[in-house]
Motif scaffolding. Structure first.
Motif, short mmCIF file in Angstrom:
data_model
loop_
_atom_site.label_atom_id
_atom_site.label_comp_id
_atom_site.label_asym_id
_atom_site.label_seq_id
_atom_site.Cartn_x
_atom_site.Cartn_y
_atom_site.Cartn_z
N ARG A 1 0.83 -1.21 0.00
CA ARG A 1 0.00 0.00 0.00
C ARG A 1 0.86 1.26 0.00
N LEU A 2 1.91 1.27 0.83
CA LEU A 2 2.76 2.45 0.91
C LEU A 2 3.54 2.65 -0.38
N TYR A 3 4.03 1.58 -0.97
CA TYR A 3 4.73 1.71 -2.24
C TYR A 3 3.79 2.25 -3.32
N ARG A 4 2.54 1.80 -3.33
CA ARG A 4 1.56 2.32 -4.31
C ARG A 4 1.31 3.81 -4.07
N TRP A 5 1.22 4.21 -2.80
CA TRP A 5 0.98 5.62 -2.48
C TRP A 5 2.14 6.48 -2.98
N GLU A 6 3.37 6.02 -2.80
CA GLU A 6 4.53 6.79 -3.25
C GLU A 6 4.50 7.00 -4.76
N ARG A 7 4.19 5.94 -5.48
CA ARG A 7 4.20 6.09 -6.95
C ARG A 7 2.99 6.89 -7.42
N LYS A 8 1.85 6.79 -6.71
CA LYS A 8 0.67 7.56 -7.11
C LYS A 8 0.94 9.05 -6.98
N LEU A 9 1.64 9.45 -5.93
CA LEU A 9 1.99 10.86 -5.74
C LEU A 9 2.81 11.36 -6.92
N PHE A 10 3.76 10.55 -7.36
CA PHE A 10 4.60 10.90 -8.50
C PHE A 10 3.77 11.02 -9.78
N LEU A 11 2.94 10.02 -10.05
CA LEU A 11 2.18 10.02 -11.30
C LEU A 11 1.13 11.11 -11.32
N ASP A 12 0.48 11.36 -10.18
CA ASP A 12 -0.60 12.35 -10.15
C ASP A 12 -0.07 13.78 -10.17
N LEU A 13 0.92 14.07 -9.31
CA LEU A 13 1.32 15.46 -9.09
C LEU A 13 2.49 15.91 -9.97
N LEU A 14 3.32 14.99 -10.41
CA LEU A 14 4.45 15.40 -11.25
C LEU A 14 4.20 15.08 -12.71
N VAL A 15 3.84 13.83 -12.99
CA VAL A 15 3.68 13.42 -14.39
C VAL A 15 2.44 14.06 -15.00
N ARG A 16 1.28 13.90 -14.34
CA ARG A 16 0.03 14.37 -14.96
C ARG A 16 -0.18 15.87 -14.76
N ARG A 17 -0.02 16.36 -13.51
CA ARG A 17 -0.37 17.75 -13.25
C ARG A 17 0.74 18.71 -13.67
N ARG A 18 1.97 18.47 -13.20
CA ARG A 18 3.02 19.45 -13.47
C ARG A 18 3.49 19.40 -14.92
N ARG A 19 3.83 18.21 -15.39
CA ARG A 19 4.42 18.11 -16.72
C ARG A 19 3.40 17.78 -17.79
N GLN A 20 2.19 17.39 -17.39
CA GLN A 20 1.09 17.13 -18.33
C GLN A 20 1.56 16.25 -19.49
#
Length: 230
Positions: free
Chosen positions: A45-64
């Motif tokens: 669960r914690l490993y999934r949370w770490e990667r979700k933060l990356f994918l949601d906030l950096l990949v999708r939101r910041r860099r689109q």
């Protein structure tokens, strides 16, 4: 200190390794034997949370990054989690063991800002320390320091060294997610760490044969480096 005198980096980090090893051995045994209340250990669960933060906030939101994140990326992250969860021995982790949390006091190196005491793979702490975007240690020095830790760790050392690049993929993903969160709050000073961290993620993912993660990280690094200053 390292920025002021890059030649001192190896000496300083070699001084630090026994401090880290003491956390992973003596402190681990004391915590286990005393029943010390701890944060829940690293799990899927914690490993999934770490990667979700990356994918949601950096990949999708910041860099689109256009399009959905490829299924291959998620599959590779699942493989990383399985590797880390299969480690035969877990230790007491600092969890954010990077240069800003190492202080010199009275000529001795000490650690601050423990991120919720918990058990997990020693390689995660080593990845935090040696793949630190704030410092940018040369690859050859990273390998020497990893070898030094592995030798000092005895029988557990080879397993830690083998797991290191996989742990680095997870740790750098966590760091990039944190940078995405901080920059989304308007804290622009963190932006300068994104490209170096993404380049390290691409390197470590490549070492593990995780081509989808390596490609995504390289894309993020390129977009950060080519972005016009705000």
């Amino acid at each position: 200190l390292v920025r002021a005198d890059p030649a001192a980096a190896e000496r300083l980090y070699r001084q630090l390794l026994p401090v880290v090893l003491r956390l992973h051995t003596k402190a681990t045994r004391l915590a286990a034997s005393s029943g010390l209340p701890l944060t829940p250990p690293f799990d899927a669960r914690l490993y999934r949370w770490e990667r979700k933060l990356f994918l949601d906030l950096l990949v999708r939101r910041r860099r689109q990054v256009p399009g959905a994140v490829p299924a291959a990326v998620a599959a590779e992250y699942d493989k990383v989690a399985r590797k880390l969860l299969a480690t035969p021995r877990t230790v007491l982790l600092h969890r954010d063991l990077q240069s800003a949390n190492v202080m010199v006091r009275g000529g001795r190196l000490t650690l601050i800002d423990f991120q919720g005491m918990r058990f997990g793979p020693a390689a995660y702490d080593l990845a935090s320390l040696l793949c630190d975007p704030y410092v940018g240690l040369p690859a050859s020095l990273r390998e020497r320091l990893l070898d030094a830790y592995a030798a000092a760790a005895g029988a557990d050392g080879p397993a830690v060294a083998r797991l290191f690049p996989w742990a680095a993929v997870q740790r750098l993903t966590q760091a990039l997610g944190a940078y995405g969160r901080l920059t989304s709050l308007g804290l622009r000073g963190w932006e300068r760490h994104i490209a170096p961290a993404a380049r390290l993620l691409a390197e470590m993912a490549g070492r593990c044969g995780l081509d989808a993660i390596a490609g995504l990280a390289a894309t993020i690094a390129g977009r950060e480096e080519n972005a016009a200053p705000a």
